[in-house]
Design an enzyme around this catalytic site. Structure first.
Site, short mmCIF file in Angstrom:
data_model
loop_
_atom_site.label_atom_id
_atom_site.label_comp_id
_atom_site.label_asym_id
_atom_site.label_seq_id
_atom_site.Cartn_x
_atom_site.Cartn_y
_atom_site.Cartn_z
NE ARG A 76 -4.00 1.94 2.26
CZ ARG A 76 -4.31 2.67 3.33
NH1 ARG A 76 -3.73 2.41 4.49
NH2 ARG A 76 -5.21 3.63 3.25
CG HIS A 80 -1.52 5.36 -0.31
ND1 HIS A 80 -2.33 6.11 0.49
CD2 HIS A 80 -2.27 4.28 -0.66
CE1 HIS A 80 -3.52 5.52 0.64
NE2 HIS A 80 -3.49 4.40 -0.04
CG ASP A 81 6.06 7.05 -3.53
OD1 ASP A 81 5.98 8.28 -3.37
OD2 ASP A 81 7.04 6.50 -4.08
CG ASN A 108 -1.32 9.02 2.67
OD1 ASN A 108 -1.89 8.15 2.02
ND2 ASN A 108 -0.58 9.97 2.11
CG HIS A 205 -8.09 -3.94 -1.59
ND1 HIS A 205 -9.11 -3.08 -1.93
CD2 HIS A 205 -7.03 -3.13 -1.28
CE1 HIS A 205 -8.70 -1.83 -1.84
NE2 HIS A 205 -7.44 -1.83 -1.46
CB THR A 206 -5.53 -10.77 -2.25
OG1 THR A 206 -5.38 -12.08 -1.71
CG2 THR A 206 -4.14 -10.29 -2.68
CG ASP A 271 -5.54 -16.08 -1.97
OD1 ASP A 271 -6.18 -15.00 -1.97
OD2 ASP A 271 -5.54 -16.87 -1.00
C1 HEM Z 1 -9.04 1.33 -6.40
C2 HEM Z 1 -8.88 2.28 -5.52
C3 HEM Z 1 -8.50 1.99 -4.10
C4 HEM Z 1 -9.13 2.46 -2.99
C5 HEM Z 1 -10.32 3.41 -2.97
C6 HEM Z 1 -8.45 1.92 -1.84
C7 HEM Z 1 -8.77 2.19 -0.53
C8 HEM Z 1 -8.26 1.50 0.56
C9 HEM Z 1 -8.69 1.67 1.92
C10 HEM Z 1 -9.77 2.65 2.37
C11 HEM Z 1 -8.00 0.80 2.68
C12 HEM Z 1 -8.15 0.58 4.18
C13 HEM Z 1 -7.41 1.65 4.97
C14 HEM Z 1 -7.69 1.49 6.45
O1 HEM Z 1 -8.85 1.51 6.82
O2 HEM Z 1 -6.72 1.34 7.21
C15 HEM Z 1 -7.10 0.09 1.82
C16 HEM Z 1 -6.22 -0.88 2.24
C17 HEM Z 1 -5.28 -1.45 1.42
N1 HEM Z 1 -5.04 -1.13 0.10
FE1 HEM Z 1 -6.27 -0.08 -1.10
N2 HEM Z 1 -7.43 1.12 -2.27
C18 HEM Z 1 -7.41 1.14 -3.64
C19 HEM Z 1 -6.49 0.52 -4.45
C20 HEM Z 1 -5.36 -0.12 -4.01
C21 HEM Z 1 -4.24 -0.50 -4.81
C22 HEM Z 1 -4.10 -0.18 -6.30
C23 HEM Z 1 -3.35 -1.13 -4.00
C24 HEM Z 1 -1.98 -1.68 -4.32
C25 HEM Z 1 -1.54 -1.95 -5.52
C26 HEM Z 1 -3.94 -1.18 -2.68
C27 HEM Z 1 -3.41 -1.82 -1.59
C28 HEM Z 1 -3.99 -1.88 -0.34
C29 HEM Z 1 -3.54 -2.74 0.73
C30 HEM Z 1 -2.43 -3.78 0.63
C31 HEM Z 1 -4.33 -2.46 1.85
C32 HEM Z 1 -4.21 -3.07 3.25
C33 HEM Z 1 -3.23 -2.22 4.05
C34 HEM Z 1 -2.90 -2.72 5.44
O3 HEM Z 1 -3.32 -3.80 5.84
O4 HEM Z 1 -2.19 -1.99 6.13
N3 HEM Z 1 -5.14 -0.53 -2.72
N4 HEM Z 1 -7.28 0.54 0.53
#
Ligand code: HEM
Length: 345
Positions: A76, A80-81, A108, A205-206, A271
């Site tokens: 993530r 975000h970067d 962030n 989000h896997t 997965d």
């Molecule tokens: C499509 C648009 C996207 C939106 C709106 C979005 C939004 C979010 C949100 C709201 C969270 C949870 C944050 C929290 O409550 O702590 C999250 C978690 C996460 N996102 Fe996304 N995301 C998107 C795309 C992506 C992409 C493209 C990636 C990586 C290539 C990504 C990787 C992750 C990961 C790995 C987590 C879990 C982080 C953790 O466990 O610390 N996301 N995302």
């Protein structure tokens, strides 16, 4: 985090944007994600710091072995970067008395992994001073994090330089959590990424978890919307409500801090089960649910959910990550090589 009234309830008609179903399972080609300047180069540190990739991999592996959930954090961080001002490690810079940096912007707030990146940077500075950029470190750590979680691996083009600025105000470049699938497609297009990249990279989000405020508004009626989000499976919503109090009750710290797995039961393994949850209307975030609203992304979700295309998804993910990792990069004599990732030189 309350949804705007106009975005609370489900849009009735799926967006029919691009007739790209024929592209399913094909490789994404081209793309204009790369920044101007010199191209990235897989062998960039071969002469100047031949051990760079190994150092990053060893440190990342040790950390992920101890805390498997760090893999999600690293993936993530890189995303975000790259989406904000390009892949220039601006997300790592600290705020100063006169500037609020990206790190301290609302979207962030739950980013993690900064200490680990700093540790890797210190190791690299000892091995090859002032050579390996923080932006490259983020790209390598994201790749290694995925591979260590049983996901694909890929070659990372290197040679990014670090930016000298970071502004909380720029975080509006991140795709919106609320809105609709069209807005997600547009946010990706603004970065040179297409609709396939959207559905493939959402597969990140896997891994990982979301905090209650990121999805609470889907669980309860809120201003302008008399029901919970109808796009969310009702039984799943019942379960989520046990851990996540009303969005109107944001002062409840225990609820705000509670988390749910984005891919329940498999959140430290890379997965395709995320897509199975989305297909069953159990995607946790609105942005996950929106993937069912667009012809192409819906088809991709259903295909990946079948469990028969894991190899295709792995391949697609590697391709899309390489595209994302080249958004707005600084190369050549642009930017600098920071010696500490959290401050400019
Ligand atoms: C499509 C648009 C996207 C939106 C709106 C979005 C939004 C979010 C949100 C709201 C969270 C949870 C944050 C929290 O409550 O702590 C999250 C978690 C996460 N996102 Fe996304 N995301 C998107 C795309 C992506 C992409 C493209 C990636 C990586 C290539 C990504 C990787 C992750 C990961 C790995 C987590 C879990 C982080 C953790 O466990 O610390 N996301 N995302």
């Amino acid at each position: 985090m309350a949804a705007a009234a106009t975005t609370c309830c489900r849009r009735s008609a799926p967006a029919a944007l691009l007739a790209v179903a024929a592209l399913l399972c094909t490789t994404t080609t081209g793309g204009s994600a790369a920044g101007a300047g010199q191209p990235l180069d897989v062998g960039y540190y071969n002469k100047t710091c031949p051990a760079a990739e190994e150092i990053v991999r060893n440190e990342t592996a040790a950390a992920v072995r101890e805390s498997p959930d760090l893999a999600a954090a690293l993936l993530r961080l890189h995303y975000h970067d790259c989406f904000v001002q390009g892949c220039d490690a601006s997300v790592l810079l600290d705020s100063t008395p006169t500037n609020t940096a990206e790190k301290d912007a609302m979207p962030n707030g739950s980013l993690r992994g900064f200490d680990l990146v700093a540790r890797v940077k210190d190791r690299l500075e000892r091995a090859c001073p002032a050579t390996v950029s923080c932006a490259d470190i983020l790209a390598l750590m994201a790749r290694d994090a995925v591979a260590l979680s049983k996901g694909p691996s890929w070659s990372v083009g290197l040679g990014r330089r670090d930016g000298r600025t970071s502004s909380a105000g720029s975080c509006g470049e991140l795709p919106p959590l609320h809105g609709d699938v069209n807005l997600l497609v547009q946010a990706f297009a603004a970065k040179g990424l297409d609709v396939k990249d959207l559905v493939v990279l959402s597969g990140a989000h896997t891994l990982g978890k979301a905090h209650c405020p990121s999805y609470a508004d889907r669980l309860y009626p809120s201003a302008g919307c008399s029901t919970a989000d109808p796009a969310l499976d009702a039984r799943y919503a019942d379960r989520l409500r046990l851990r996540c109090a009303s969005a109107n009750n944001a002062d409840d710290d225990s609820s705000s801090n509670s988390t749910s797995e984005l891919d329940p039961g498999s959140c430290v393994t890379f997965d395709t089960s995320y897509y199975r949850h989305v297909a069953r209307r159990r995607g946790l975030l609105r942005s996950d649910a929106y993937l069912l609203d667009h012809r192409f992304t819906r088809a991709y979700v259903l295909q990946a959910a079948s469990g028969r295309y894991d190899g295709h998804f792995f391949h697609d993910f590697a391709v899309s990550m390489a595209k994302m990792a080249s958004i707005g990069v600084l190369t050549g004599d642009q930017g600098e090589i920071r010696t500490k990732c959290n401050v400019v030189n």
